[in-house]
Design a protein around this motif. Structure first.
Motif, PDB file in Angstrom:
ATOM      1  N   GLN A 141      13.195   9.879  -4.431  1.00 44.73           N
ATOM      2  CA  GLN A 141      12.029   9.660  -3.577  1.00 44.73           C
ATOM      3  C   GLN A 141      10.767   9.482  -4.415  1.00 44.73           C
ATOM      4  O   GLN A 141       9.973   8.582  -4.163  1.00 44.73           O
ATOM      5  N   GLU A 170      10.760   8.571  -7.516  1.00 42.40           N
ATOM      6  CA  GLU A 170      10.924   7.333  -8.279  1.00 42.40           C
ATOM      7  C   GLU A 170      10.580   6.119  -7.445  1.00 42.40           C
ATOM      8  O   GLU A 170       9.908   5.203  -7.911  1.00 42.40           O
ATOM      9  N   ALA A 171      11.045   6.117  -6.198  1.00 42.15           N
ATOM     10  CA  ALA A 171      10.747   4.980  -5.328  1.00 42.15           C
ATOM     11  C   ALA A 171       9.243   4.864  -5.134  1.00 42.15           C
ATOM     12  O   ALA A 171       8.689   3.761  -5.170  1.00 42.15           O
ATOM     13  N   ALA A 172       8.565   6.010  -4.949  1.00 43.56           N
ATOM     14  CA  ALA A 172       7.113   5.977  -4.765  1.00 43.56           C
ATOM     15  C   ALA A 172       6.429   5.484  -6.033  1.00 43.56           C
ATOM     16  O   ALA A 172       5.523   4.642  -5.971  1.00 43.56           O
ATOM     17  N   SER A 173       6.868   5.973  -7.199  1.00 43.64           N
ATOM     18  CA  SER A 173       6.282   5.523  -8.465  1.00 43.64           C
ATOM     19  C   SER A 173       6.484   4.032  -8.647  1.00 43.64           C
ATOM     20  O   SER A 173       5.580   3.324  -9.077  1.00 43.64           O
ATOM     21  N   LEU A 233       6.568   1.832  -6.558  1.00 43.95           N
ATOM     22  CA  LEU A 233       5.668   1.061  -5.697  1.00 43.95           C
ATOM     23  C   LEU A 233       4.235   1.111  -6.208  1.00 43.95           C
ATOM     24  O   LEU A 233       3.344   0.518  -5.617  1.00 43.95           O
ATOM     25  N   GLY A 234       4.014   1.868  -7.280  1.00 38.46           N
ATOM     26  CA  GLY A 234       2.667   1.952  -7.842  1.00 38.46           C
ATOM     27  C   GLY A 234       1.868   3.127  -7.320  1.00 38.46           C
ATOM     28  O   GLY A 234       0.651   3.179  -7.494  1.00 38.46           O
ATOM     29  N   MET A 235       2.532   4.077  -6.656  1.00 33.99           N
ATOM     30  CA  MET A 235       1.805   5.251  -6.175  1.00 33.99           C
ATOM     31  C   MET A 235       1.638   6.240  -7.318  1.00 33.99           C
ATOM     32  O   MET A 235       2.506   6.351  -8.185  1.00 33.99           O
ATOM     33  N   SER A 236       0.528   6.976  -7.312  1.00 32.39           N
ATOM     34  CA  SER A 236       0.306   7.972  -8.356  1.00 32.39           C
ATOM     35  C   SER A 236       1.119   9.222  -8.045  1.00 32.39           C
ATOM     36  O   SER A 236       1.656   9.364  -6.949  1.00 32.39           O
ATOM     37  N   ARG A 237       1.169  10.134  -9.013  1.00 32.24           N
ATOM     38  CA  ARG A 237       1.908  11.374  -8.826  1.00 32.24           C
ATOM     39  C   ARG A 237       1.393  12.144  -7.612  1.00 32.24           C
ATOM     40  O   ARG A 237       2.149  12.671  -6.814  1.00 32.24           O
ATOM     41  N   THR A 238       0.052  12.185  -7.503  1.00 34.01           N
ATOM     42  CA  THR A 238      -0.558  12.924  -6.394  1.00 34.01           C
ATOM     43  C   THR A 238      -0.238  12.262  -5.063  1.00 34.01           C
ATOM     44  O   THR A 238       0.099  12.937  -4.086  1.00 34.01           O
ATOM     45  N   GLN A 239      -0.361  10.929  -5.003  1.00 35.30           N
ATOM     46  CA  GLN A 239      -0.052  10.218  -3.753  1.00 35.30           C
ATOM     47  C   GLN A 239       1.402  10.438  -3.364  1.00 35.30           C
ATOM     48  O   GLN A 239       1.700  10.699  -2.192  1.00 35.30           O
ATOM     49  N   ARG A 283       2.167  12.224   0.143  1.00 35.66           N
ATOM     50  CA  ARG A 283       2.632  11.357   1.219  1.00 35.66           C
ATOM     51  C   ARG A 283       4.156  11.347   1.362  1.00 35.66           C
ATOM     52  O   ARG A 283       4.674  11.125   2.449  1.00 35.66           O
ATOM     53  N   ILE A 284       4.866  11.537   0.263  1.00 34.05           N
ATOM     54  CA  ILE A 284       6.322  11.372   0.303  1.00 34.05           C
ATOM     55  C   ILE A 284       7.052  12.701   0.134  1.00 34.05           C
ATOM     56  O   ILE A 284       7.916  13.055   0.929  1.00 34.05           O
ATOM     57  N   PRO A 304       5.821  16.112   2.773  1.00 32.87           N
ATOM     58  CA  PRO A 304       6.292  16.057   4.167  1.00 32.87           C
ATOM     59  C   PRO A 304       7.798  16.318   4.282  1.00 32.87           C
ATOM     60  O   PRO A 304       8.253  16.900   5.262  1.00 32.87           O
TER      61      PRO A 304
END
Lengths: 321, 262
Positions: free
Chosen positions: A190, A192-195, A197-203, A207-208, A211
């Motif tokens: 999860q 990795e998928a967020a990273s 996509l260009g999301m930061s560690r905090t995001q 967000r992922i 929750p």
């Protein structure tokens, strides 16, 4: 034998064409035995409690909503809510620190958890209350240098603040481990998928990961809250009061401990029930997308409606409705 | 930023020079040299443990290169070269470069607490700052494109593996990447669902997307791929036109591998 072959659908028939199964249900005589035994035991209990004049039920009614009890109740609620808020926020911060790649943050969080879980809450409460004897003034400034602002500790740390610090900071250490367990329970893919996509560690965390971690975090947090509800009674050691201390103060004067302890117990039960319902809704919210929304809830309410037993037992006569 | 010295052809989308990767003492990549041109579809095949997935993950810096140089669209991956020294990029800079590279995982990695549309809207909204309405419109268009126009509000758990993977492709496309990486996108799917996913990927290739696909689908590699790379033991054993590599493999190891998968 003939009946069996008749009821078998012919090969190649439409799947919806088969007659619905009408089978004699398994009988559960054990359930009925259990019902009878338990009903007798319950009747004995009710009889023992409500016909015994020494329980002094009128006193329960007399003090149930009395001024002192209600103000104690208010303090219990306030302390629980605020201490849990401090605990949850502090625990989240500590958990994130503990999981961060920064070794300084990791060891600071580890040290905090070690200390606050390792010493009794009662000690911590007394410590915060007597902070003034160690540090008569608290100030902000440069270490070994000048101070910019100075406070009188006794004015800053009143009993209520000492209670909050003692209960909240202790709770943060426990919540930290609960949150950490929750975060670790979310599959690494999860993040990795967020990273990717260009999301930061905090995001990604906010967000992922969090929750999804909530599903694991909420049940033990419910435990902690209910436990906190009762732990607040420890504030008696620093002379503060809440529900438990309020009833104690009454029965130390009227010598009716049992009815007054019943008053406190009933209130604790009410609060715990309300919290459990809140927890149920939170779990349902964070369980969305897991494919079994409210499954537990549905089963529970069905049981509460009395059909949990009736479903099996009601078929005793062999008729299915 | 970095002069790639390529006067004769276009600047390659991906350029790998002697890329190595170690996990402790375990050497997974032992000097990979590759070039992927814009609009090229490169398929990478090889036995498991050959380093193909690791190489893919190095391209968007999910794994750090241990030695050698890796460039995406002329920019060094994960580092900045300055005064003859390599400087690690900040997290935010790494994240910014990852936006331009879409990645599709073997196990989909959809966000289970979000619907299909929300999965696709997440990065455009949080990373690019799109409005909810814009993101939702884009998600609807992308889902339409992968053949799931009616699944906007379905949670991943209500979708089949093939549908989940197509949502994952749409999610990667939402950031309008210039390069798409596919890490065995059909390996976790039931055979009957593979076709739908491959059809979406074929469509992407026809639209001119640059793609690197780690796969075991030899049919896809032969028909859609512009180039085929066979990796084993952390090195590129053989590379060339898919038809040549598949029908006339030069190396013994390639022949052995192909005889098993074909």
């Amino acid at each position: 034998m003939t009946a069996e072959t008749d009821s078998m659908p012919p090969v190649g028939s439409a799947p919806g064409g088969a007659a619905p199964i009408k089978a004699v249900p398994v009988r559960h005589p054990g359930r009925w035995v259990a019902v009878v035994v338990l009903a007798v035991l319950a009747a004995m209990l009710v009889n023992a409690i409500f016909t015994n004049p020494r329980f002094n039920w009128p006193v329960v009614g007399q003090y149930g909503f009395s001024e002192v009890v209600l103000s104690g109740l208010r303090n219990t609620l306030l302390l629980t809510a605020l201490a849990m808020a401090i605990g949850a926020v502090g625990g989240l911060i500590l958990a994130v620190m503990r999981l961060s790649p920064n070794p300084v943050l990791t060891s600071v969080a580890g040290g905090y958890i070690w200390f606050f879980r390792g010493t009794p809450v009662i000690t911590q409460l007394v410590f915060w209350n007597f902070l003034a004897s160690l540090f008569p003034t608290l100030g902000l400034g440069i270490p070994f240098g000048p101070e910019f602002v100075t406070f009188d500790t006794n004015k800053l740390i009143v009993q209520f603040t000492a209670c909050l610090l003692g209960l909240g900071l202790n709770e943060a250490a426990y919540m930290a481990e609960i949150v950490r367990g929750g975060i670790n329970s979310v599959e690494h893919g999860q993040t990795e998928a967020a990273s990717a996509l260009g999301m930061s560690r905090t995001q990604a965390l906010r967000r992922i990961v969090l929750p999804q971690a909530m599903r694991v975090i909420i049940p033990p947090t419910g435990n902690e809250t209910i436990s906190m509800l009762k732990t607040t009674s420890l504030v008696v050691v620093i002379g503060y009061f809440e529900l438990q201390t309020a009833v104690q103060s009454i029965y130390s004067r009227n010598f009716q401990p049992v009815p007054l302890l019943i008053v406190a117990a009933l209130w604790y039960l009410v609060l715990t029930s309300v919290l459990s319902i809140g927890q149920m809704y939170l779990e349902r919210y964070y369980g969305r997308g897991t494919g079994r929304p409210g499954e537990d809830t549905a089963r529970r309410s069905r049981f509460l409606l009395g059909r949990g037993l009736g479903r099996g037992a009601g078929r005793e006569g062999g008729n299915i409705t | 930023m970095v002069n790639t010295e390529q006067p004769d052809t276009e600047r390659p989308m991906v350029k790998a020079e002697q890329v190595c990767k170690n996990f402790g003492h375990n050497q997974v990549l032992r000097g990979i040299d590759l070039r992927v041109q814009p609009r090229e579809v490169m398929c990478i095949i090889g036995p498991s443990g050959s380093g193909k997935s690791t190489f893919l993950r190095c391209i968007n810096h999910l794994d750090k290169v241990s030695a050698g140089r890796l460039y995406v669209d002329g920019e060094l991956v994960g580092y900045r070269e300055h005064g003859g020294k390599l400087h690690e990029l900040r997290e935010s800079e790494v994240a910014r470069r990852r936006r331009d590279i879409g990645m599709v995982f073997q196990r989909f990695n959809l966000f289970p607490h979000r619907t299909a549309a929300e999965n696709i809207m997440e990065a455009p909204m949080t990373v690019r700052g799109d409005s909810r309405a814009d993101a939702r419109a884009q998600a609807a268009a992308l889902l339409e494109r992968v053949g799931l126009g009616d699944k906007l509000d379905s949670y991943p758990s209500a979708l089949s593996g093939g549908q989940q993977q197509r949502v994952a492709i749409a999610r990667a496309l939402a950031m309008r990447p210039k390069l798409m990486l596919f890490d065995e996108p059909t390996s976790a799917l039931d055979p009957e669902l593979v076709g739908d996913v491959l059809a979406v990927m074929r469509g992407l290739a026809e639209d001119g997307m640059t793609m690197i696909v780690v796969t075991h689908e030899m049919g896809f590699a032969r028909e859609v791929g512009d180039s085929l790379v066979f990796m084993d033991g952390g090195v590129v054993v053989e590379a060339g036109k898919p038809r040549d590599v598949i029908s006339n493999p030069v190396h013994q190891r390639t022949q052995t591998f192909l005889s098993k998968v074909l």
